[in-house]
Design a protein around this motif. Structure first.
Motif, short mmCIF file in Angstrom:
data_model
loop_
_atom_site.label_atom_id
_atom_site.label_comp_id
_atom_site.label_asym_id
_atom_site.label_seq_id
_atom_site.Cartn_x
_atom_site.Cartn_y
_atom_site.Cartn_z
N THR A 1 0.83 -1.22 0.00
CA THR A 1 0.00 0.00 0.00
C THR A 1 0.85 1.25 0.00
O THR A 1 0.40 2.32 -0.44
CB THR A 1 -0.93 0.01 1.22
OG1 THR A 1 -0.13 0.09 2.42
CG2 THR A 1 -1.78 -1.24 1.27
N ALA B 1 -1.88 1.59 7.13
CA ALA B 1 -2.04 0.34 6.38
C ALA B 1 -2.96 -0.63 7.14
O ALA B 1 -3.83 -1.28 6.53
CB ALA B 1 -0.68 -0.31 6.14
N ARG C 1 -6.46 0.63 6.76
CA ARG C 1 -6.95 0.35 5.41
C ARG C 1 -7.40 -1.10 5.28
O ARG C 1 -8.44 -1.39 4.66
CB ARG C 1 -5.83 0.66 4.41
CG ARG C 1 -6.21 0.56 2.96
CD ARG C 1 -5.08 1.12 2.11
NE ARG C 1 -5.35 1.04 0.70
CZ ARG C 1 -4.57 1.57 -0.24
NH1 ARG C 1 -3.50 2.24 0.12
NH2 ARG C 1 -4.87 1.45 -1.51
N LEU D 1 -5.46 -3.52 -2.34
CA LEU D 1 -4.48 -3.37 -3.42
C LEU D 1 -5.15 -3.31 -4.77
O LEU D 1 -5.19 -4.29 -5.51
CB LEU D 1 -3.50 -4.55 -3.40
CG LEU D 1 -2.61 -4.71 -2.17
CD1 LEU D 1 -1.76 -5.96 -2.30
CD2 LEU D 1 -1.73 -3.49 -1.99
#
Length: 515
Positions: free
Chosen positions: A456, A463, A466, A494
């Motif tokens: 990421t 991260a 996310r 991703l």
């Protein structure tokens, strides 16, 4: 690279006479600047492909001298007819230089576009488009067939549908230009071997099937070049097709030859990369589980992405005694064949330790850490092993420097609280407590490697956030399927166009849904 000064002393007739016997760059090198001419005072052309100049190519309005009628034209456009009137040598030379710079500009732009392609298919399409522009054709095809026999073998068309390529494949190979080039037993010298057929239907002895296919597809002439150089070997052939009888002039053929030789070298590099990637993928397929076990009470799914050089990320799922299930993910430092081999040894060892003492994840990782220090002293690794009891929906896990699992359910999407621990091989003696937690019916446990977070490009905390948001956004109607959960999380975290590492980081993801 070349630098053309503003004033060049050149004997015009001599320069034109040698133009056919040398390339543009050779001619420029031989006729070096000297002195100050009286007949040529025009500013020099703009800098292109290493040539220092400042003026764009002027329109070609001067007809070539009779002594140079066989010389290459100065630009792609045909020079308009001009009255037979004497012209100044400086004007003629300026016209020639402007044409050469125009040709170099074209080659520079086309090779730059080709160099930006990173895949074989994209490079082949770009080769066909640029070659068609250089030789004045509208359609074509390229046959990729490396003479080392290692592949990949493919045929790509420009302006030809898949059915059209199928029709062309019905023509005997020896009757097609690319067949002539590819089947030459001794190969072809660098820059030689072009096959020009300016009028197919007027040819004596044209293969009947070739005549039928040419009439069906509507082409009447062809020009073919081998994809062959001394360093790359012979890797294929390119053919361009004309709707009417035609043939490219000498200058166009010269430019196309230069471009195709550059394209051959570029394609050879892409072939090496593709073969390495395919080899690493095959090794991974052999080292990682070929299929996931079926254990009552648990549904499993896994995803794995391998970088171009191959890394040390791995996953595993194995049935254990007493209807238990062992889940593991891990990562070995480094990349390339060495890291892949170390990963394979580590995974095989963990399976053995899990069968012997899987109910104690700490003991499993302790044994693995001792093995790593003894056999791989220069490496470290992260690992997470979970001992699952599906009937009780209970999980006991231990981690060594690894990211915590993520629980995804109807009422919660949260990370499992695990103890902080060092990776394996970092300390003289690894030790960390295990963690036990309960899973509700219908919840999914996600185990993943750090590559999922690294790709990421975000800081660690962002991260993790996310990843959690991606898991929480799984549609309720799809949460019963671990395959759908794994795909949704992976594609949300991703997206295809947001991988800042360029795919260099490996990713392993395991989803286990408890019923």
């Amino acid at each position: 690279m070349l630098d053309i000064p503003s004033r060049v002393r050149v004997h015009v007739e001599t320069l034109l006479a040698v133009q056919n016997d040398m390339g543009v760059c050779d001619a420029f090198e031989q006729y070096a600047p000297a002195g100050k001419p009286n007949t040529m005072n025009a500013p020099h052309p703009s800098k292109v492909a290493g040539i220092d100049a400042t003026v764009p190519a002027p329109a070609h309005t001067v007809a070539p001298a009779p002594a140079a009628t066989d010389a290459s034209p100065a630009s792609f456009a045909n020079s308009p007819a001009a009255p037979h009137a004497p012209c100044a040598p400086g004007t003629l030379l300026q016209d020639r230089l402007a044409g050469w710079v125009s040709d170099l500009t074209t080659l520079h732009e086309l090779t730059e576009r080709l160099a930006r392609t990173s895949g074989i298919d994209a490079a082949l399409q770009e080769l066909l488009r640029a070659g068609a522009a250089l030789v004045g054709a509208r359609r074509g095809l390229v046959v990729l067939e490396p003479d080392d026999g290692l592949g990949p073998d493919t045929t790509v068309g420009l302006g030809l549908a898949r059915a059209d390529l199928g029709h062309i494949e019905t023509v005997p190979r020896s009757a097609m230009p690319h067949g002539t080039l590819l089947d030459t037993a001794a190969g072809l010298p660098d820059g030689e071997g072009e096959v020009m057929r300016p009028d197919l239907f007027s040819e004596d002895g044209l293969d009947p099937r070739h005549r039928e296919v040419a009439a069906r597809l509507g082409y009447a002439a062809s020009y073919a070049l081998p994809l062959s150089t001394e360093t790359a070997g012979r890797i294929g052939a390119a053919v361009w097709l004309y709707d009417e009888p035609a043939e490219p002039v000498e200058r166009r053929r010269h430019l196309a030859g230069l471009y195709v030789r550059f394209a051959t070298e570029h394609l050879a590099r892409l072939l090496d990369t593709e073969r390495t990637r395919a080899c690493m993928a095959t090794v991974y397929e052999e080292l990682l589980p070929s299929r996931l076990p079926r254990v009552p009470g648990v549904q499993l799914a896994c995803r794995h992405r391998t970088g171009p050089r191959g890394g040390g990320d791995w996953y595993d799922a194995l049935p254990l005694p007493d209807a238990a299930l062992g889940l593991a993910v891990g990562s070995v430092t480094g990349s390339g064949p060495g890291a892949v081999a170390a990963m394979g040894r580590l995974r095989a060892s963990l399976r053995a330790y899990a069968v012997m003492e899987g109910e104690d994840p700490v003991a499993v990782l302790s044994d693995l850490e001792l093995l790593l220090r003894l056999t791989e002293p220069a490496r470290s690794a992260t690992a997470l092993f979970a001992y699952c009891e599906p009937a009780l929906r209970r999980i006991t896990l231990a981690g060594a420097g690894h990211s915590p699992p993520l629980l995804v359910g109807e009422r919660r999407t949260e990370f499992v609280e695990t103890s902080v621990s060092a990776p394996l091989g970092m300390l003289a003696c690894w030790e960390a407590p295990s963690v036990e937690f309960q899973v509700a019916a219908g919840e999914t446990v996600l185990l993943y490697t750090d590559g999922l977070l690294h790709r990421t490009g975000d800081p660690v905390d962002r991260a993790f956030a996310r990843l959690q948001a991606a898991a929480a956004s799984v549609p309720r109607a799809r949460r019963h399927d671990p395959e759908a959960v794994a795909d949704h999380v992976l594609h949300t975290v991703l997206p295809d166009d947001q991988d800042v590492t360029g795919g260099r980081e490996d990713v392993a993801l395991v989803a286990a849904r408890f019923e």
